[in-house]
Write a protein that holds these residues in place. Structure first.
Motif, mmCIF file in Angstrom:
data_model
loop_
_atom_site.group_PDB
_atom_site.id
_atom_site.type_symbol
_atom_site.label_atom_id
_atom_site.label_comp_id
_atom_site.label_asym_id
_atom_site.label_seq_id
_atom_site.Cartn_x
_atom_site.Cartn_y
_atom_site.Cartn_z
ATOM 1 N N ALA A 130 7.634 -8.210 -0.181
ATOM 2 C CA ALA A 130 7.764 -6.937 -0.341
ATOM 3 C C ALA A 130 6.690 -6.100 -1.274
ATOM 4 O O ALA A 130 6.282 -4.988 -1.185
ATOM 5 C CB ALA A 130 9.096 -6.821 -1.344
ATOM 6 N N THR A 133 -0.023 -6.593 0.747
ATOM 7 C CA THR A 133 -0.650 -5.446 1.381
ATOM 8 C C THR A 133 -1.571 -5.745 2.558
ATOM 9 O O THR A 133 -2.454 -4.803 3.041
ATOM 10 C CB THR A 133 -1.472 -4.796 0.341
ATOM 11 N N ARG A 201 8.868 -2.168 3.618
ATOM 12 C CA ARG A 201 8.966 -2.879 2.272
ATOM 13 C C ARG A 201 10.382 -3.218 1.974
ATOM 14 O O ARG A 201 10.814 -4.194 1.422
ATOM 15 C CB ARG A 201 8.077 -2.270 1.369
#
Length: 502
Positions: A130, A133, A201
């Motif tokens: 979550a 990147t 996410r």
């Protein structure tokens, strides 16, 4: 391959196929005892299996909830769709490897600690997913997520084997497989909705919350069932291995029932000795030729299903111009077909077992694991599996061509439902047979099953899309069905010669 009686003769450790064969035969052996196989009541068995089943939900859910968000992830990571599809393939590879470790661990130390370790790993992986990147972190954390989630499938099947006998195991398949079945059905719908309204996410935050709930439930309520640790439930587990609340824990008193022992009704309810932790044990089970034939054919069935699942999103988007929500809803027929199969095939497996037992003059005793050294368990299970596999091949050929012709959506939906019902039934029967033949290490046996099917499934996932682009989905379905039919002598060989082979 005949079941043999357990022998106490000591043999030097070997690393050859003979050692594997000895392990397999020992797992199939039965000793006699007058104790009930499990002191759990029917209600507690059902509650226990439902708990284990829904714990197993996370593995297929984590795989399928990801599908509708593949395009969004590719855009967010600034990579191609081909590279994003690699994360699906790597997930399947680690999903096949990890249960070999967690299955062996649970057969040695118990189901509860194995569950807790799995969910802690899974929870940490979802938090990382979550927050990550970049593509490298996505790939690594997806592999870690697979390691945490995949063990729950083997553990759920092991719990069933811990508390149910072979004669009644089919009846409990429906309870034990609900989570495993609902995952593929609900995952794409949930993933599509979350990705559409909240972003990708939140898919991983959703899984984080779900895994936290399951972890708390297991810590608070799930009792230990491993027969090497608690026997039939009458041996208390170590204090650290007990649930915080013992609502599902068995009582320590049980009423003894008199049993009439006959030569054809020798029972086996003794506590197996704990085995040494050995992550390679599941791979060694595959070296047994009877196991290898069953596992290979089951893996081919799973690979076909994986090819359909992974290409359905792209096919629906190109042929019907569907969005992520509509695509997610189109996965529901496959999930519902699998769900109904768990109950119909479960009852059919028990009924066939009883019919074969009656024909072979084996008296079935309730709540007693009976000696099957003189019982052809292979034919009892494969009588159900083989016709279902042939019927599934025909239905999936129909699915390929109705999808190729872009007919009304009712055509693909109906064929997906019926095909999934038949295919799941065949796979369930084969999975049950693997546990029957390796009773001493049920979690390890299921891990071996998972190892072979996930590795073949990963290959099918990587190759399905290029094959469809080259020859079309109709001919791909024909190729898939031909593979199933051509490989079916694997099952016929076990059916005809498996029992009685030394």
């Amino acid at each position: 391959m005949a079941s043999s009686s357990t022998e106490d003769t000591k043999k030097p450790p070997l690393s050859t196929t003979d050692d594997v064969q000895n392990d397999v035969e020992k797992n199939r052996g039965d000793a006699s005892s007058d104790d009930p196989y499990s002191i759990l009541s029917e209600r507690k068995k059902v509650c226990l299996m439902i708990t284990a089943s829904f714990a197993g939900l996370i593995s297929p859910l984590s795989s399928t909830v990801y599908f509708p968000a593949l395009t969004s992830l590719a855009d967010a990571m600034h990579v191609s769709s081909t590279r994003i599809n690699l994360t699906v393939m790597m997930y399947l590879i680690f999903q096949g490897i990890a249960p070999s470790f967690i299955g062996s661990f649970s057969d040695t130390h118990g189901r509860r600690p194995a569950y807790l370790v799995s969910f802690v790993i899974y929870l940490g992986a979802n938090i990382g997913l979550a927050l990550q990147t970049n593509y490298a972190a996505l790939m690594v954390l997806r592999c870690l997520q697979a390691c945490g989630s995949s063990g729950t499938i083997a553990l759920g099947s092991a719990v069933v084997a811990d508390v149910s006998t072979r004669a009644e195991r089919g009846k409990y398949i429906g309870y034990a497989s609900m989570g495993l079945t609902l995952g593929p059905a609900l995952g794409p719908v949930i993933g599509g909705l979350i990705d559409h309204f909240c972003g990708w996410r939140w898919i991983f935050w959703f899984l984080t919350i779900l895994s936290g709930v399951f972890l708390a439930a297991i810590a608070l309520f799930l009792p230990e069932t491993c027969r090497a640790v608690v026997g039939n439930g009458s041996i208390p587990a170590a204090r650290w291995n007990r649930p915080v609340f013992s609502a599902l824990a068995p009582t320590t008193t049980t009423t003894s029932t008199s049993k009439t022992t006959t030569p054809t009704s020798i029972t086996s309810n003794t506590t197996p000795k704990p085995q040494r932790l050995n992550p390679l044990r599941s791979a060694r089970l595959v070296l047994d030729k009877e196991n290898a034939l069953i596992l290979t054919y089951g893996a081919l069935l799973y690979a076909g299903m994986a090819a359909v699942l992974t290409t359905l999103t792209t096919t629906l988007a190109t042929h019907y111009d569907f969005n992520t929500i509509q695509i997610g809803l189109c996965y529901l027929p496959m999930g519902l077909g699998s769900l109904t199969s768990r109950y119909t095939v479960g009852c059919l497996l028990d009924r066939t077992f009883r019919r074969h037992a009656h024909a072979q003059q084996l008296r079935i005793i309730r709540n007693t694991q009976q000696d099957i050294s003189a019982f052809d368990i292979e034919r009892a299970r494969l009588t159900v599996a083989i016709p279902l596999a042939y019927a599934a091949a025909l239905v999936f050929v129909a699915y390929g061509w109705v999808m190729q012709a872009r007919v009304s959506l009712a055509g693909p939906v109906l064929t997906l439902f019926v095909g999934s019902h038949l295919l799941t039934g065949a796979f369930t029967a084969l999975s049950t047979l693997i546990v029957d033949l390796n009773r001493g290490s049920p979690a390890t046996a299921v891990a071996a099953n998972n190892l072979v099917r996930c590795l073949l499934g990963a290959g099918a996932t990587a190759g399905a899309a290029p094959v469809i682009e080259r020859i079309g989905i109709g001919w791909m379905a024909v190729v898939m069905a031909v593979v199933w039919v051509v490989a079916s002598p694997c099952l016929w060989g076990v059916y005809l010669w498996g029992f009685g082979e030394e």
